[in-house]
Write a protein that holds these residues in place. Structure first.
Motif, short mmCIF file in Angstrom:
data_model
loop_
_atom_site.label_atom_id
_atom_site.label_comp_id
_atom_site.label_asym_id
_atom_site.label_seq_id
_atom_site.Cartn_x
_atom_site.Cartn_y
_atom_site.Cartn_z
N PRO A 39 -16.50 -45.90 67.89
CA PRO A 39 -17.60 -46.76 67.42
C PRO A 39 -17.78 -46.70 65.91
O PRO A 39 -17.29 -45.80 65.23
N ALA A 40 -18.52 -47.66 65.40
CA ALA A 40 -19.07 -47.57 64.05
C ALA A 40 -20.45 -46.96 64.16
O ALA A 40 -21.22 -47.33 65.05
N GLN A 41 -20.77 -46.02 63.29
CA GLN A 41 -22.13 -45.49 63.32
C GLN A 41 -23.12 -46.63 63.13
O GLN A 41 -24.11 -46.74 63.87
N VAL A 42 -22.83 -47.50 62.17
CA VAL A 42 -23.60 -48.73 61.98
C VAL A 42 -22.61 -49.83 61.64
O VAL A 42 -21.71 -49.64 60.81
N LEU A 43 -22.76 -50.99 62.26
CA LEU A 43 -21.96 -52.15 61.93
C LEU A 43 -22.90 -53.22 61.36
O LEU A 43 -23.86 -53.61 62.01
N LEU A 55 -28.20 -54.98 50.59
CA LEU A 55 -27.92 -53.76 51.34
C LEU A 55 -27.28 -52.71 50.45
O LEU A 55 -27.73 -51.55 50.41
N LEU A 56 -26.24 -53.09 49.72
CA LEU A 56 -25.50 -52.11 48.93
C LEU A 56 -26.36 -51.49 47.85
O LEU A 56 -26.26 -50.29 47.55
N SER A 57 -27.25 -52.28 47.26
CA SER A 57 -28.11 -51.74 46.20
C SER A 57 -29.15 -50.77 46.75
O SER A 57 -29.67 -49.92 46.01
N ALA A 62 -24.67 -41.56 48.95
CA ALA A 62 -23.85 -40.61 49.70
C ALA A 62 -23.39 -41.16 51.06
O ALA A 62 -22.53 -40.57 51.71
N LEU A 63 -23.96 -42.30 51.49
CA LEU A 63 -23.60 -42.85 52.79
C LEU A 63 -22.25 -43.56 52.70
O LEU A 63 -22.08 -44.47 51.88
N PRO A 64 -21.29 -43.18 53.52
CA PRO A 64 -19.98 -43.84 53.46
C PRO A 64 -20.07 -45.31 53.83
O PRO A 64 -20.81 -45.69 54.74
N GLY A 83 -21.15 -43.51 58.88
CA GLY A 83 -21.74 -44.32 57.83
C GLY A 83 -21.88 -45.76 58.27
O GLY A 83 -22.09 -46.06 59.46
N ILE A 84 -21.75 -46.67 57.33
CA ILE A 84 -21.94 -48.08 57.63
C ILE A 84 -20.61 -48.83 57.47
O ILE A 84 -19.90 -48.67 56.49
N THR A 85 -20.28 -49.59 58.49
CA THR A 85 -19.09 -50.44 58.46
C THR A 85 -19.53 -51.88 58.27
O THR A 85 -20.42 -52.35 58.97
N ILE A 86 -18.89 -52.55 57.33
CA ILE A 86 -19.28 -53.93 57.01
C ILE A 86 -18.15 -54.88 57.42
O ILE A 86 -16.98 -54.65 57.12
N ARG A 87 -18.54 -55.91 58.13
CA ARG A 87 -17.58 -56.94 58.55
C ARG A 87 -18.14 -58.30 58.17
O ARG A 87 -19.19 -58.71 58.65
#
Length: 309
Positions: A39-43, A55-57, A62-64, A83-87
């Motif tokens: 899984p992604a911890q967060v997608l 989001l990025l700002s 430290a979050l991957p 961390g967070i996975t971006i699609r």
């Protein structure tokens, strides 16, 4: 499948204006062509460029942050991605706009669709994208190429958002393209790119695309669960020839197999895990090193954590 701690409430609190989709612990196996992975911890699927920048700002530095595209040239390991996975997806990142001899494409656009759009506009020089099973974002990151053409041949500029949330633009020279590589900063998430074609005959361009398609279907296991070319070609050589000479054609490990059709392709033959596929690739590298002295380098990107035994 072990779940990560749910950190979506903290992310929403830090970035209250988010409009995109935020999911905790979704499986990524359905998003990769190999159909494996944890899984992604967060997608996160942003609504548009501004949503991504917001989001990025706001994220803890430290979050991957990991970016995935169509999942074609990718192994997600069985332990998943912390961390967070971006699609990227949707209209904001999935459109192609044509202006004269240039095409601006979102980075979620499949390479094949860019080739088709260029052909429909009678723009030559981009037909090679028909043979690349990925998206524009991946093409920018690895200078994707096929059938005598590479991304570097047609790119004018690229645009993206860096980890601080700032918009960045990169000229062709600033991309620093070499074989299957770009020197662009790793923290930049590309959002669009501008390409230039040259006037051509639509029928001739479509005939070239048909030739590329026929060549792929004849030589590559495109109907299998695969990730495309596994290893980069070494200088002056062909990876598949070295793999074949090392006796690896058809080699198996668990549910993974070196393709009998094209031995620079690995396939999920029978319920393979990500560990099976990556382990098989490493065994192929070992055998090629022993038989030829050549060190093969992965072209497929491998990300995430190994499963805990």
């Amino acid at each position: 499948m072990t779940a990560f701690p749910d950190i979506t409430p903290e992310i929403r609190a830090a970035a209250p204006a988010l409009r995109g989709r935020l999911l905790a612990n979704p499986s990524l196996s359905d998003l990769t062509w190999f159909r494996v992975g944890g899984p992604a911890q967060v997608l996160f699927t942003p609504a548009d460029e501004e949503d991504l920048a917001h989001l990025l700002s706001a994220l803890d530095p430290a979050l991957p942050v990991t970016v995935i595209g169509l999942g074609s040239n990718l192994i997600v390991r069985d332990g998943g991605i912390p961390g967070i996975t971006i699609r990227l997806g949707g209209k904001a990142f999935g459109s192609v706009e044509i202006d004269g001899e240039t095409l601006r494409a979102g980075t979620a656009v499949p390479d094949m669709r860019l080739a088709k759009a260029a052909a429909e506009a009678s723009l030559d020089g981009l037909a090679f994208f028909r043979g690349i099973p990925g998206s524009i974002g991946g093409a920018l990151r690895m200078n994707a190429g096929a059938h005598g053409g590479e991304t570097t041949d047609v790119l004018v500029e690229a645009r993206g958002i860096d980890r601080s949330g700032a918009l960045r633009r990169f000229t062709h020279a600033e991309m620093g393209f070499t074989y299957r590589h770009s020197e662009a900063p790793e923290d930049v998430i590309f959002t669009s790119a501008l390409f230039r074609g040259r006037p051509g005959d639509r029928q001739d361009i479509e005939s070239e695309m048909d030739r590329v398609t026929a060549a792929r279907e004849a030589a590559q296991p495109i109907r299998e669960r695969t990730g495309g070319s596994t290893f980069k070609n070494p200088p002056g050589g062909k990876a598949w020839q070295l793999v074949d000479a090392a006796g690896c054609r058809g080699l198996t490990m668990g549910g993974a197999q070196v393709s009998e059709m094209h031995c620079n392709f690995l396939i999920n033959r029978d319920g393979a895990t990500a560990a099976d596929i990556e382990g098989l690739g490493e065994e192929v590298r070992r055998r090629v090193r022993e038989t030829s002295g050549v060190e093969l380098h992965w072209e497929i990107k491998r990300i995430g954590l190994n499963a805990v035994a």
